[in-house]
Design a protein around this motif. Structure first.
Motif, PDB file in Angstrom:
ATOM      1  N   THR A 161       0.818  -1.216   0.000  1.00 55.53           N
ATOM      2  CA  THR A 161       0.000   0.000   0.000  1.00 55.53           C
ATOM      3  C   THR A 161       0.850   1.263   0.000  1.00 55.53           C
ATOM      4  O   THR A 161       0.404   2.311  -0.469  1.00 55.53           O
ATOM      5  CB  THR A 161      -0.938   0.003   1.216  1.00 55.53           C
ATOM      6  OG1 THR A 161      -0.174  -0.228   2.417  1.00 55.53           O
ATOM      7  CG2 THR A 161      -1.989  -1.073   1.088  1.00 55.53           C
ATOM      8  N   ASN A 176       2.025   1.368  -3.716  1.00 55.30           N
ATOM      9  CA  ASN A 176       0.894   1.550  -4.631  1.00 55.30           C
ATOM     10  C   ASN A 176      -0.275   2.111  -3.834  1.00 55.30           C
ATOM     11  O   ASN A 176      -1.131   1.365  -3.338  1.00 55.30           O
ATOM     12  CB  ASN A 176       0.510   0.218  -5.280  1.00 55.30           C
ATOM     13  CG  ASN A 176       1.685  -0.477  -5.927  1.00 55.30           C
ATOM     14  OD1 ASN A 176       2.082  -0.180  -7.042  1.00 55.30           O
ATOM     15  ND2 ASN A 176       2.268  -1.438  -5.189  1.00 55.30           N
ATOM     16  N   TRP A 218      -3.987   1.121  -4.583  1.00 58.82           N
ATOM     17  CA  TRP A 218      -4.423  -0.269  -4.534  1.00 58.82           C
ATOM     18  C   TRP A 218      -5.358  -0.482  -3.360  1.00 58.82           C
ATOM     19  O   TRP A 218      -5.106  -0.035  -2.238  1.00 58.82           O
ATOM     20  CB  TRP A 218      -3.218  -1.208  -4.386  1.00 58.82           C
ATOM     21  CG  TRP A 218      -2.476  -1.440  -5.674  1.00 58.82           C
ATOM     22  CD1 TRP A 218      -2.513  -0.663  -6.787  1.00 58.82           C
ATOM     23  CD2 TRP A 218      -1.597  -2.516  -5.961  1.00 58.82           C
ATOM     24  NE1 TRP A 218      -1.705  -1.179  -7.772  1.00 58.82           N
ATOM     25  CE2 TRP A 218      -1.124  -2.325  -7.291  1.00 58.82           C
ATOM     26  CE3 TRP A 218      -1.147  -3.620  -5.250  1.00 58.82           C
ATOM     27  CZ2 TRP A 218      -0.241  -3.201  -7.903  1.00 58.82           C
ATOM     28  CZ3 TRP A 218      -0.256  -4.494  -5.851  1.00 58.82           C
ATOM     29  CH2 TRP A 218       0.183  -4.286  -7.171  1.00 58.82           C
ATOM     30  N   GLY A 267      -8.488  -5.844  -3.016  1.00 60.99           N
ATOM     31  CA  GLY A 267      -8.543  -6.805  -4.110  1.00 60.99           C
ATOM     32  C   GLY A 267      -7.233  -6.924  -4.852  1.00 60.99           C
ATOM     33  O   GLY A 267      -6.746  -8.034  -5.119  1.00 60.99           O
ATOM     34  N   LEU A 268      -6.614  -5.787  -5.190  1.00 55.51           N
ATOM     35  CA  LEU A 268      -5.338  -5.825  -5.901  1.00 55.51           C
ATOM     36  C   LEU A 268      -4.225  -6.358  -5.017  1.00 55.51           C
ATOM     37  O   LEU A 268      -3.355  -7.106  -5.479  1.00 55.51           O
ATOM     38  CB  LEU A 268      -4.989  -4.424  -6.406  1.00 55.51           C
ATOM     39  CG  LEU A 268      -5.807  -3.906  -7.592  1.00 55.51           C
ATOM     40  CD1 LEU A 268      -5.387  -2.495  -7.944  1.00 55.51           C
ATOM     41  CD2 LEU A 268      -5.642  -4.825  -8.793  1.00 55.51           C
ATOM     42  N   CYS A 269      -4.251  -5.976  -3.739  1.00 56.92           N
ATOM     43  CA  CYS A 269      -3.206  -6.467  -2.823  1.00 56.92           C
ATOM     44  C   CYS A 269      -3.284  -7.985  -2.672  1.00 56.92           C
ATOM     45  O   CYS A 269      -2.257  -8.689  -2.729  1.00 56.92           O
ATOM     46  CB  CYS A 269      -3.355  -5.799  -1.455  1.00 56.92           C
ATOM     47  SG  CYS A 269      -2.961  -4.033  -1.434  1.00 56.92           S
ATOM     48  N   SER A 314      -4.682 -10.162  -4.735  1.00 58.75           N
ATOM     49  CA  SER A 314      -4.348 -10.806  -6.000  1.00 58.75           C
ATOM     50  C   SER A 314      -2.837 -10.832  -6.215  1.00 58.75           C
ATOM     51  O   SER A 314      -2.287 -11.816  -6.727  1.00 58.75           O
ATOM     52  CB  SER A 314      -5.028 -10.081  -7.164  1.00 58.75           C
ATOM     53  OG  SER A 314      -6.437 -10.154  -7.046  1.00 58.75           O
ATOM     54  N   TYR A 315      -2.150  -9.757  -5.822  1.00 64.23           N
ATOM     55  CA  TYR A 315      -0.701  -9.724  -5.953  1.00 64.23           C
ATOM     56  C   TYR A 315      -0.057 -10.782  -5.067  1.00 64.23           C
ATOM     57  O   TYR A 315       0.847 -11.522  -5.502  1.00 64.23           O
ATOM     58  CB  TYR A 315      -0.175  -8.338  -5.591  1.00 64.23           C
ATOM     59  CG  TYR A 315       1.322  -8.202  -5.707  1.00 64.23           C
ATOM     60  CD1 TYR A 315       1.920  -7.855  -6.908  1.00 64.23           C
ATOM     61  CD2 TYR A 315       2.146  -8.419  -4.597  1.00 64.23           C
ATOM     62  CE1 TYR A 315       3.300  -7.741  -7.012  1.00 64.23           C
ATOM     63  CE2 TYR A 315       3.522  -8.303  -4.685  1.00 64.23           C
ATOM     64  CZ  TYR A 315       4.087  -7.959  -5.891  1.00 64.23           C
ATOM     65  OH  TYR A 315       5.457  -7.844  -5.994  1.00 64.23           O
TER      66      TYR A 315
END
Length: 262
Positions: free
Chosen positions: A48, A51, A54, A57-59, A61-62
């Motif tokens: 965070t 990015n 973000w 969800g993006l965290c 998924s990463y």
């Protein structure tokens, strides 16, 4: 409490669990996730910070697909919320709109004409426009002009052709499109002594007569036929306009076509 009783009063684990109503498995359970939780928190904070746009969800998924971590999403989300890393949701600003003005119903012909545009495309994907003009009194269709581009000069030309065989209106009602607010259109209306009545932005119901007419065009023929050329569109529109005015019943005229209504 059971652990405290065993340590201070030297009673058996079985008796302490029975006294406090818990299972021996629960008593002997030792959490071994603290190290993983600290690692999850560390990685979430790093993500965070690098990015800032973000969300969870993006965290997640990463971590799952890029870092190949197998942590459960509920566990990661719980730590994500405990760290207060949730993105701030920007509240929607409410626009202060004026109260809509009621639609005035004309009492005679050529009192108010309404103008509006429609859009569609040919069979080869080329987009075209329709300029629709009606007399609000009996919902009489006055013109349907088809073209790939209908700038202000085309709008003025269509209206001039109507004025060759019809009395000029007192008012023209339209939206705030660039063709209608241009200096050329305003100048033309001023020279002919016609008042332009613009509807409020975002209030198409103030031009309800032409909007309902557009719907009739859409469902009567425009969405039913696929045209190859613009000439085909114009020919069909001209024929349909005659049918609409002379043969098609209209509920606003007590079931009579516009040109048969008294």
């Amino acid at each position: 409490m059971a652990q405290q009783a065993v340590a201070q009063h030297a009673i058996s684990i079985r008796l302490a669990c029975k006294a406090f109503g818990i299972s021996e498995t629960c008593y002997r359970y030792q959490a071994n996730l603290s190290d993983d939780n600290a690692l999850i928190a560390e990685q979430l904070i790093e993500l965070t910070e690098e990015n800032s746009d973000w969300g969870f969800g993006l965290c997640f998924s990463y971590l799952r697909h890029v870092e190949s971590c197998c942590w459960n999403h509920k566990r990661v989300y719980r730590i994500y919320c405990e760290l207060a890393l949730n993105l701030r949701i920007k509240p929607r600003r409410r626009l202060k709109r004026h109260a809509p003005e009621p639609l005035k119903e004309p009492i005679r012909e050529n009192q108010v004409w309404s103008l509006d545009f429609m859009h569609d495309q040919l069979s080869d994907g080329r987009k075209f426009r329709l300029l629709n003009v009606i007399d609000d009194y009996r919902r009489e269709g006055l013109a349907i002009e088809a073209g790939f581009s209908l700038p202000t000069i085309r709008v003025i030309r269509t209206l001039n052709q109507l004025l060759e065989w019809r009395e000029k209106p007192l008012v023209i009602r339209c939206d705030n499109g660039p063709e209608f607010i241009s200096h050329e259109f305003v100048r033309w209306a001023t020279e002919h002594g016609i008042r332009i009545e613009y509807i409020q932005p975002g209030k198409p119901q103030q031009n309800a007569y032409i909007e309902r007419y557009n719907r009739t065009i859409r469902y009567s023929w425009l969405s039913k036929h696929l045209f190859d050329t613009l000439d085909e569109v114009q020919d069909y529109a001209t024929n349909w306009l005659w049918h609409y005015n002379h043969e098609r019943p209209h509920q606003a005229n007590k079931g009579k076509p516009p040109l048969m209504a008294a």
